[in-house]
Write a protein that holds these residues in place. Structure first.
Motif, short mmCIF file in Angstrom:
data_model
loop_
_atom_site.label_atom_id
_atom_site.label_comp_id
_atom_site.label_asym_id
_atom_site.label_seq_id
_atom_site.Cartn_x
_atom_site.Cartn_y
_atom_site.Cartn_z
N SER A 61 -29.97 99.73 34.96
CA SER A 61 -31.34 99.38 34.56
C SER A 61 -31.34 98.56 33.27
CB SER A 61 -32.18 100.65 34.41
OG SER A 61 -32.29 101.31 35.66
N SER A 105 -36.26 102.36 34.66
CA SER A 105 -35.47 103.46 35.18
C SER A 105 -35.72 103.65 36.66
CB SER A 105 -35.84 104.74 34.43
OG SER A 105 -35.17 105.85 34.96
N GLN A 106 -34.66 103.70 37.42
CA GLN A 106 -34.82 103.99 38.84
C GLN A 106 -35.44 105.38 39.01
OE1 GLN A 106 -34.59 105.61 42.46
NE2 GLN A 106 -33.00 106.42 41.16
N SER A 107 -34.77 106.38 38.43
CA SER A 107 -35.19 107.78 38.64
C SER A 107 -36.45 108.13 37.87
CB SER A 107 -34.06 108.70 38.19
OG SER A 107 -33.78 108.49 36.82
N THR A 110 -34.08 109.71 33.41
CA THR A 110 -32.91 109.60 32.53
C THR A 110 -33.27 110.06 31.12
OG1 THR A 110 -32.08 107.80 33.87
CG2 THR A 110 -31.19 107.95 31.63
N GLU A 246 -17.43 101.67 38.79
CA GLU A 246 -18.02 102.96 39.20
C GLU A 246 -17.44 103.50 40.50
OE1 GLU A 246 -22.59 103.64 38.45
OE2 GLU A 246 -22.25 101.69 39.40
#
Ligand code: F6R
Length: 368
Positions: A61, A105-107, A110, A246
């Protein structure tokens, strides 16, 4: 539930034309040359009074934030700082009520991003969240929330969340540009037209998968990778390197092309693959990136170039080329990211790794 794909990550990579179409849906007002965001409550006076934008984010992000800086500075002529959320709070950041703080932020959960966001808000900034999850902690904290509408992302390595963030940031840059008078209706209409072309371009670029697989097979046992990009392609290089490390556990670094001679050039030898993101665009300083390619070749490094469909010059210099359809400079990161996601995926898959659940990583990092 993986819809015939071996992994969620692969499914989510292939979902991107649809995800981006969903991000755009109902928001583009072509005849007015404007953007409609549901729940948008930033008054025109306030929009004009913004003196600075601070983007707060982590990981992938944060990379979309770096690309967003190029978009907002270019279209809305606002200075943008992109802050690692995990660093922001531990100094005495300069924030006041004329600042717009954007958490990406995706979620939306965070911990570091949330804490930095609260801190910016406490110091008086207008708080805007760009999130993929409605009702998440960040959207609850925000004065204004803009959803990316990518749909649930299951794979730990972020893919469609990233590209939908890029598209959302581009829409935001147009919106702010219109409100602040830095874009005319006609200019905004041109930008909207560029946006409408993106889902089809992603469909086209996904066809590069067989050539990406060949590259993955050739380099799956490499120990290190370097990714180079300039201007708006710099965050793409960072993201390409992050994705690879990753899930494949291969050491990779992303660099702005101009920085290569200030250090990383010392690493280059016959064993080092260098992925150069080199579409032909003014912002990306095409000639300069060709200079990088020549420097790598002179030291025996292997060049994998991401280039425009019709580029004949770089293809004669590189060991491998992956061709992508030409998008405008600020949106090219959306298109150029796709082959890098596929490269990371196939390298990891060929190495037998657990692509969707890479070691030591969690989908949502709720500790600081
Ligand atoms: C990378 C990745 C992480 C996240 C980071 C922020 O593939 O998934 O780097 O991007 O943990 O997560 P969000 O966007 O949920 O705040």
């Amino acid at each position: 539930e993986k819809g015939g794909h071996k992994h969620f990550m692969h499914k989510e990579i292939w979902e991107q034309p649809r995800a981006i179409a969903d991000t755009l849906r109902g928001r583009m007002l072509l005849s007015e040359g404007d953007i409609h965001f549901e729940g948008w409550n930033l008054s025109p006076e306030k929009a004009r009074a913004i003196s600075k934008v601070t983007i707060l984010a982590c990981g992938t992000s944060w990379h979309s934030g770096v690309a967003g800086k190029h978009m907002i500075e270019s279209l809305a002529r606002l200075p943008v700082e992109v802050e690692l959320a995990s660093e922001f709070r531990y100094r005495d950041p300069i924030v006041d009520s004329s600042h717009l703080a954007i958490a990406i932020s995706q979620s939306g959960e965070t911990a570091d991003t949330l804490a930095a966001f609260k801190e910016a808000k406490r110091r008086g900034a207008t708080a805007m969240a760009i999130c993929n999850v409605m009702g998440s902690a960040m959207t609850r904290e925000a004065d204004i929330s803009v959803l990316t509408n990518a749909g649930p992302e299951i794979g730990v390595a972020s893919t469609k969340a990233f590209t939908t963030q890029l598209v959302t940031l581009y829409m935001l840059a147009i919106k702010l540009g219109r409100m602040r008078g830095t874009l005319t209706v006609k200019q905004a209409q041109e930008h909207l037209t560029h946006l409408t072309e993106i889902p089809k371009m992603i469909e086209d670029v996904l066809k590069c998968e067989p050539s990406v697989k060949r590259v993955a097979r050739d380099f799956m046992n490499s120990q290190d990778f370097l990714f180079l990009g300039r201007g708006p392609m710099h965050p793409v290089a960072l993201e390409g390197a992050l994705k690879l490390k990753e899930i494949s556990y291969i050491h990779a670094e992303g660099y702005a092309g101009g920085e290569m001679k200030h250090g990383p050039i010392a690493l280059i030898d016959e064993k080092m693959p260098v992925v150069v993101i080199a579409p032909k665009q003014p912002h990306v300083a095409y000639e300069k990136i060709i200079g990088n390619i020549e420097e790598v070749r002179a030291r025996g490094g292997k060049v994998i170039a991401i280039i425009d469909e019709d580029d004949a010059h770089v293809s004669s210099l590189a060991d491998h080329v992956i061709r992508i359809p030409p998008a405008c400079a600020l949106l090219a990161p959306v298109v150029a990211t796709i082959p890098l996601q596929l490269l990371a995926y196939h390298v990891a898959e060929m190495r037998g790794n657990d692509v969707d659940q890479p070691r030591n990583l969690a989908k949502s990092v709720t500790v600081e």
